[in-house]
Scaffold this active site. Sequence first.
Site, short mmCIF file in Angstrom:
data_model
loop_
_atom_site.label_atom_id
_atom_site.label_comp_id
_atom_site.label_asym_id
_atom_site.label_seq_id
_atom_site.Cartn_x
_atom_site.Cartn_y
_atom_site.Cartn_z
N SER A 1 0.85 -1.19 0.00
CA SER A 1 0.00 0.00 0.00
C SER A 1 0.88 1.23 0.00
O SER A 1 2.01 1.21 0.50
CB SER A 1 -0.89 0.02 1.25
OG SER A 1 -1.50 1.28 1.43
N TYR B 1 -1.74 -0.24 10.18
CA TYR B 1 -1.86 -0.72 8.80
C TYR B 1 -0.58 -0.42 8.03
O TYR B 1 -0.04 -1.29 7.33
CB TYR B 1 -3.06 -0.05 8.15
CG TYR B 1 -3.29 -0.45 6.70
CD1 TYR B 1 -3.79 -1.71 6.38
CD2 TYR B 1 -3.02 0.43 5.66
CE1 TYR B 1 -4.01 -2.07 5.07
CE2 TYR B 1 -3.24 0.08 4.34
CZ TYR B 1 -3.73 -1.18 4.05
OH TYR B 1 -3.94 -1.54 2.74
#
Length: 261
Positions: free
Chosen positions: A147, A160
């Site tokens: 990501s 995350y």
Amino acid sequence: MDMNGRTALVTGASRGMGRAIARRLAADGALVAVHYGRDGDAARDTVSAIEKAGGEAFAVRAEFGVDGDVDTLLAGLTEGLRGRALDVLVNNAACGDLDTLFAGSVERLTPRQFDEVFAVNVKAPLFLVQAVLPLLRDGGRVINISSAAARIAVPSQIAYAMSKGALEVMSRTLAGALGPRGITVNTVRPGATDTGINGFLDDPAVRAGMSAATALGRIGRPADIADAVAFLASDEARWITGGVIEANGGLWLGPQEQPPG
């Protein structure tokens, strides 16, 4: 990309980027194992779409983050492959709890949220690789989906982002470890992409801002990510390992210059 006669496992393939990746690899000729955690109907829809397009696929269920998750997946995968080796593993599944992903600032993050994110985003991919090594053919492919949060500081996504950073370190380490078998290990790092988890993109102002911060001037599509994965899964990518592909349209490269006049 010619994937005829090959096999692939795509985790988290019932929706979004995972579904697009599964459909693309199947369109290239691979038999695809469509992994899902809870939404069996969505996984069956993915399989049905692949079959209607002339491809081959089967669904396999395993909820990550619970005891025995990898063993459950391995059993279903082995049954579906029916004695065939595995050629491609795509670690796409990620923690989908929006409360965890977008409210996890350092002041508010809880140990439960942290453990959940790392169980799904780091522990499961690592031990899945370990479990499938006997099935993975020499010269195979491991592709991990990261990501932009691993590169760009987003305070509300600290756990995350940390998990995706760990995934990228895992990729580089595995590339060295599995190189003697000719197995390549690479990372695809998407930016803002239209998937179910990115509901914040439904806000027109946010969408416009993210598009303006992207060199190519739009939000990513799942197919954009799937195409990058298909390349890394192909023979054409045989000399690429330990790398990170930025499949983000040039997200946040720097200040955007205004046109003259």
